[in-house]
Design a protein around this motif. Structure first.
Motif, PDB file in Angstrom:
ATOM      1  N   PHE A  68      -0.872 -12.571  11.847  1.00 21.42           N
ATOM      2  CA  PHE A  68      -1.247 -11.570  13.363  1.00 21.42           C
ATOM      3  C   PHE A  68      -2.388 -10.776  12.102  1.00 21.42           C
ATOM      4  N   ALA A  69      -3.606  -9.855  12.634  1.00 23.01           N
ATOM      5  CA  ALA A  69      -3.110  -9.369  12.774  1.00 23.01           C
ATOM      6  C   ALA A  69      -4.035  -8.004  13.467  1.00 23.01           C
ATOM      7  N   VAL A  70      -4.279  -6.322  12.337  1.00 22.40           N
ATOM      8  CA  VAL A  70      -4.342  -5.470  13.043  1.00 22.40           C
ATOM      9  C   VAL A  70      -5.948  -4.781  13.125  1.00 22.40           C
ATOM     10  N   TYR A  71      -6.477  -4.476  13.344  1.00 24.29           N
ATOM     11  CA  TYR A  71      -7.476  -3.625  13.131  1.00 24.29           C
ATOM     12  C   TYR A  71      -7.676  -1.960  13.746  1.00 24.29           C
ATOM     13  N   ASN A  72      -8.048  -0.950  13.120  1.00 30.57           N
ATOM     14  CA  ASN A  72      -8.258   0.457  13.393  1.00 30.57           C
ATOM     15  C   ASN A  72      -9.089   1.247  13.113  1.00 30.57           C
ATOM     16  N   LYS A  73     -10.099   1.680  13.801  1.00 32.66           N
ATOM     17  CA  LYS A  73     -11.647   2.181  13.034  1.00 32.66           C
ATOM     18  C   LYS A  73     -10.925   3.729  12.509  1.00 32.66           C
ATOM     19  N   GLY A  74     -10.066   3.653  12.305  1.00 35.65           N
ATOM     20  CA  GLY A  74      -9.093   4.964  11.498  1.00 35.65           C
ATOM     21  C   GLY A  74      -8.399   4.677  10.446  1.00 35.65           C
ATOM     22  N   TRP A  75      -8.854   3.335  10.275  1.00 37.28           N
ATOM     23  CA  TRP A  75      -7.838   3.347   8.569  1.00 37.28           C
ATOM     24  C   TRP A  75      -9.341   2.182   7.388  1.00 37.28           C
ATOM     25  N   GLY A  76     -10.138   3.951   7.127  1.00 34.86           N
ATOM     26  CA  GLY A  76     -10.650   3.926   6.209  1.00 34.86           C
ATOM     27  C   GLY A  76     -10.747   3.048   4.775  1.00 34.86           C
ATOM     28  N   ASP A  77      -9.701   3.001   4.667  1.00 35.11           N
ATOM     29  CA  ASP A  77      -9.228   3.097   3.512  1.00 35.11           C
ATOM     30  C   ASP A  77      -8.561   1.719   3.091  1.00 35.11           C
ATOM     31  N   ILE A  78      -8.807   0.409   3.638  1.00 36.17           N
ATOM     32  CA  ILE A  78      -8.579  -0.170   3.622  1.00 36.17           C
ATOM     33  C   ILE A  78      -9.768  -1.324   3.060  1.00 36.17           C
ATOM     34  N   LYS A  79      -9.118  -2.305   2.308  1.00 35.93           N
ATOM     35  CA  LYS A  79     -10.340  -2.472   1.467  1.00 35.93           C
ATOM     36  C   LYS A  79     -10.420  -4.738   1.754  1.00 35.93           C
ATOM     37  N   GLN A  80     -11.817  -4.577   2.232  1.00 39.48           N
ATOM     38  CA  GLN A  80     -11.959  -6.252   2.372  1.00 39.48           C
ATOM     39  C   GLN A  80     -11.693  -7.066   1.334  1.00 39.48           C
ATOM     40  N   GLY A  81     -10.807  -7.923   1.376  1.00 39.20           N
ATOM     41  CA  GLY A  81      -9.672  -8.883   0.245  1.00 39.20           C
ATOM     42  C   GLY A  81      -8.665  -8.283  -0.553  1.00 39.20           C
ATOM     43  N   GLU A  82      -8.710  -7.005  -0.333  1.00 40.24           N
ATOM     44  CA  GLU A  82      -7.120  -6.442  -0.930  1.00 40.24           C
ATOM     45  C   GLU A  82      -6.071  -6.987  -0.564  1.00 40.24           C
ATOM     46  N   SER A  83      -4.921  -7.158  -0.754  1.00 38.28           N
ATOM     47  CA  SER A  83      -3.566  -7.833  -1.622  1.00 38.28           C
ATOM     48  C   SER A  83      -2.559  -6.064  -1.058  1.00 38.28           C
ATOM     49  N   TYR A  84      -2.090  -5.982   0.179  1.00 38.02           N
ATOM     50  CA  TYR A  84      -1.296  -4.384   0.392  1.00 38.02           C
ATOM     51  C   TYR A  84       0.295  -5.371   0.813  1.00 38.02           C
ATOM     52  N   PRO A  85       1.211  -4.628   0.271  1.00 37.76           N
ATOM     53  CA  PRO A  85       2.454  -5.599   0.453  1.00 37.76           C
ATOM     54  C   PRO A  85       2.611  -3.977   1.571  1.00 37.76           C
ATOM     55  N   ILE A  86       3.579  -5.153   2.396  1.00 34.03           N
ATOM     56  CA  ILE A  86       4.098  -4.270   3.659  1.00 34.03           C
ATOM     57  C   ILE A  86       5.532  -4.613   3.854  1.00 34.03           C
TER      58      ILE A  86
END
Length: 162
Positions: A68-86
């Motif tokens: 599952f993927a979520v995209y939002n133009k307001g999330w500018g601080d997400i970096k390509q290929g980085e891992s994020y614990p959620i």
């Protein structure tokens, strides 16, 4: 009326920016059914919410896994290929996961991959999915209305019946 037209235009713009290479397979219960050639013709469902978040739930045929993927133009601080614990929950049942940052045509987002096929059924059987960041703050709550029926069509697509 003008606000509704503006929201509709913005949603269509967000969807078309992320769906340029996807093959349309129909529309069911508020979800687009699509096929993604970049993922081995894996089928997916996609919808756009009022905050212009684009949500996808699908199958990566190349990696033999779901996502599952979520995209939002307001999330500018997400970096390509980085891992994020959620952490996310489905109607109160909590799951920990690692999201991978993506940037799809200039729109930042995150994807969670999974290999347990029963997880798709768990999503379909629930009413909401709430996603939390590591600090425990709500990132977004997703209404899953219509998901079960749309996923049935996505399965038919994956089985080449559509």
């Amino acid at each position: 009326m003008t606000r509704l037209l503006a929201l509709t235009f913005a949603a269509l713009t967000a969807t078309s920016a992320l769906a340029q290479d996807l093959i349309d397979k129909g529309f069911v219960e508020g979800w687009n059914i699509m096929m993604d050639p970049a993922l081995g013709n894996g089928c997916l469902i996609q919808t756009v919410y009022q905050d212009l978040s684009v949500v996808r739930l699908g199958y990566d045929a190349l990696g033999n896994r779901g996502y599952f993927a979520v995209y939002n133009k307001g999330w500018g601080d997400i970096k390509q290929g980085e891992s994020y614990p959620i952490r996310f929950d489905l109607d109160g049942k909590s799951y920990d996961a690692t999201a991978i940052g993506f940037n799809e045509r200039g729109v930042p987002g995150a994807t969670v991959f999974f290999t347990d096929r029963s997880f798709v059924n768990a999503i379909a059987q629930n009413k909401t999915m709430t996603v939390y960041n590591p600090a425990g703050e709500v990132v977004m709550a997703i209404d899953l209305k219509g998901t079960a029926k749309a996923l049935d069509y996505a399965r038919d697509c994956q089985n080449k019946k559509l």
